[in-house]
Design an enzyme around this catalytic site. Structure first.
Site, short mmCIF file in Angstrom:
data_model
loop_
_atom_site.label_atom_id
_atom_site.label_comp_id
_atom_site.label_asym_id
_atom_site.label_seq_id
_atom_site.Cartn_x
_atom_site.Cartn_y
_atom_site.Cartn_z
N GLU A 7 52.48 44.91 44.11
CA GLU A 7 53.38 43.93 43.51
C GLU A 7 54.75 44.59 43.43
O GLU A 7 54.86 45.71 42.92
CB GLU A 7 52.90 43.53 42.11
CG GLU A 7 53.74 42.42 41.56
CD GLU A 7 53.38 41.97 40.15
OE1 GLU A 7 52.37 42.45 39.60
OE2 GLU A 7 54.16 41.17 39.61
N ARG B 292 40.48 54.21 40.01
CA ARG B 292 41.89 54.54 40.19
C ARG B 292 42.11 56.01 39.89
O ARG B 292 41.34 56.65 39.20
CB ARG B 292 42.79 53.65 39.34
CG ARG B 292 42.48 53.58 37.88
CD ARG B 292 43.25 52.43 37.21
NE ARG B 292 44.69 52.57 37.34
CZ ARG B 292 45.51 51.57 37.72
NH1 ARG B 292 45.01 50.40 38.03
NH2 ARG B 292 46.80 51.77 37.77
N LYS C 33 52.71 51.31 35.76
CA LYS C 33 54.10 50.92 36.04
C LYS C 33 54.86 50.59 34.76
O LYS C 33 56.03 50.90 34.63
CB LYS C 33 54.12 49.73 37.00
CG LYS C 33 54.00 50.16 38.44
CD LYS C 33 54.31 48.99 39.36
CE LYS C 33 53.03 48.56 40.05
NZ LYS C 33 53.17 47.36 40.85
#
Ligand code: ATP
Ligand code: MG
Length: 552
Positions: free
Chosen positions: A35, A261, A271
């Site tokens: 994104e 992850r 983020k």
């Protein structure tokens, strides 16, 4: 499939091998779907190496697709930064860059298809009402009063939503699945909402935007993705992913597989947190060399190969993990030890005057790499006055101190053996100058060759050199897992120490970002902020893992 020896093996590759063997798929198509709401970080590198690496090894393709469904948080600057980071890592996407927003019309039409099938409805409940009807993990949800609106009526409402006839938040489109499902994502999830926002790709064309879960699976299907790889937090969402694909008239059936992850010690990889570091000025920007971003690592002096190697070493599993920072540092050290040319720099200079040195100085020659002749040699100015590290001199010291001591000898790296004879001090008792004599017969001779010298120290001419600002970076956080700890408590206030030093004159022409080993000191690279007046160097990594010592 017969695999080359150096190929990684992991559960995803086993699934792919099996799919190819059994004919479920003929080719492998993956994608990396960021994104564009921030810079890429080392966690994204794991996903990039996995997706692009699989495409490479199986002669498949890998798309770069921007999952751009939140116009308020996204920007074209992030799009550009992400593209250049992926390429810098050494990967090239197949064909043009894709955007989920490029599929907005198709997504809209699939939403209409669901409405027509009685599988989606427009809900006018307030957010509060919807929250109450959703239920909890232990309690089933309840049906919305709008759940049984006829398809024709829903179609008209949805048309009005898209035409901008309803205000933001007035209503939304929901999939009609099961309000009692044990999976919260299946309790009639919202698939479209109203947002009067300008989009970086589609401008003001749309005022309704599809939700991530609806968009992602359809985008994968449109692109013919065979294996849609994502991180574990999307495990439950897979049910919704499969439901959407089953209920719309689309040919391909991508399958989603989840892996854990990357979490890295002493840093954050969310983020939201990284943005906070930038906007609150805890760092100088997304590319601050202390940031775990690709841009930060690049500026710090990490090479693409070292990051790819790291991703290979950590592997791909479904297990939760917190990887040690030393693992990342080992990868860059292994790379630079072999590849980085050597030079000399003095970070905390003290003057050394060679009293018996005659003449105006000379040019010595030094090998650029101790074990690699192909890296050649360079000229090294030697003068009557040179700088050495303040730490490399003592008036007196025990035998363990293998540097320069008053009345004792030491070898100057790439040059002569010198013997310290006396010092000058200022009124506070600090040494300002060390005086020594040198032996002109010792040039280039190995210290073991007949002559007993305690050690070797580095130096830079005091007459012909380049002043340089040298930035020593350390861990950004002082706790191993800063997630969940307040920034103020977790940040390492010594993560940047600036030294005013000197480097060899040859460093003027050094390339920005390209690593060099300053002998005995560490690996460094010239920073983008360097100018002709002022050289700036970033420490990529120290020569040894000093933290391992401190911790043990
Ligand atoms: P954040 O949660 O920090 O906002 P994100 O996961 O939302 O990050 P995306 O841009 O959606 O960021 O991520 C693109 C791809 O990278 C996704 O497939 C995601 O699963 C993967 N990814 C993101 N962070 C990590 C990580 N730490 N380790 C491995 N893969 C990751
Ligand atoms: Mg995401």
């Amino acid at each position: 499939m017969a695999e080359a020896d150096n190929r990684p093996t992991n559960f995803i590759r086993q699934i792919i091998d099996n799919d190819l063997e059994t004919g479920v798929h003929k080719t492998v198509q993956t994608r990396f779907p960021p994104e564009p709401n921030g810079f890429l970080h080392i966690g994204h590198a794991k996903s990039i190496c996995l997706n692009f690496g699989i495409a490479e090894d199986y002669q498949g393709t890998c798309n770069l697709r921007f999952d751009d469904t939140n116009p308020e948080k996204e920007s074209i600057d992030y799009v550009n930064a992400i593209k250049s980071d992926v390429q810098w890592l050494g990967y090239q996407w197949s064909g043009d860059v894709r955007y989920s927003s490029g599929y907005f019309q198709q997504l809209h039409d699939y939403a209409v298809e669901l409405i027509e099938k009685g599988l989606a409805y427009v809900d006018f409940s307030t957010q509060e009402e919807m929250r109450e009807m959703r239920g909890t993990l232990t309690q089933p949800g309840t049906n919305s009063p709008y759940r049984d609106t006829a398809p024709e009526e829903n179609k008209e409402h949805f048309r009005k939503m898209a035409a901008g006839e309803y205000e933001e938040g007035h209503c939304c489109l929901r999939a009609k699945i099961d309000m009692t499902s044990p999976f919260m994502v299946m309790r009639d999830p919202v698939i479209y909402r109203i947002r009067f926002a300008h989009h970086h790709q589609t401008g003001d064309k749309w005022c309704i935007y599809p939700m991530y879960d609806f968009t992602h699976c359809i985008s994968d299907a449109i692109e013919g993705i065979s294996h849609s790889l994502c991180t574990l937090e999307f495990q439950d969402n897979r049910r919704l992913y499969d439901w959407v694909i089953e209920n719309i008239s689309i040919e391909t059936t991508p399958r989603q597989y989840e892996f854990s992850r990357l979490n890295l010690e002493y840093t954050v990889l969310s983020k939201r947190k990284l943005i906070q570091l930038v906007t609150e000025n805890h760092v100088s920007g997304w590319d601050d060399p202390r940031m775990p971003t690709i841009a930060g690592l690049k500026r710090r002096g990490y090479t693409p190969a070292s990051i790819r190697e790291f991703c290979q070493r950590i592997g791909v599993t479904k297990m939760d993990n917190l990887i040690e920072m030393s693992m990342l540092e080992a990868c860059i050290r292994d790379d630079l030890n072999v590849n980085a040319p050597r030079a000399m720099a003095v970070l905390d200079p003290i003057r050394l005057v060679i009293e018996n040195y005659q003449g105006d100085g000379e040019m010595l020659s030094a090998a650029n790499h101790p074990n690699d002749e192909t890296q050649g040699t360079r000229e090294l100015p030697f003068d009557k006055e040179i700088f050495i590290e303040r730490d490399d001199f003592r008036e007196s010291a025990n035998k363990k101190y293998k540097r320069l001591v008053l009345d004792k000898e030491v070898r100057l790296r790439n040059a002569y053996v010198v013997k310290a004879v006396r010092v000058d001090k200022d009124e506070d008792g600090n040494i300002t100058t060390v005086y020594c004599t040198y032996d002109p017969d010792t040039l280039g001779k190995d210290p073991a060759d007949g002559r007993k010298v305690k050690g070797v120290i580095h130096w830079v001419s005091a007459m012909r050199n380049q002043p340089a600002e040298i930035r020593l970076y350390d861990r950004l956080f002082k706790v191993p897992n800063p997630n969940g700890v307040e920034l103020d408590e977790a940040l390492n206030e010594d993560s940047l120490v600036v030294k005013q030093g000197v480097v060899e004159s040859s460093m003027v022409s050094a390339e920005v970002g390209k690593a060099v080993q300053f002998e005995r000191t560490g690996y460094f690279c010239k920073d983008v902020e360097s100018s002709d007046e002022k050289l700036v160097f970033n420490r990529t990594v120290a020569l040894r893992d000093t933290w391992a010592k401190i911790e043990s």
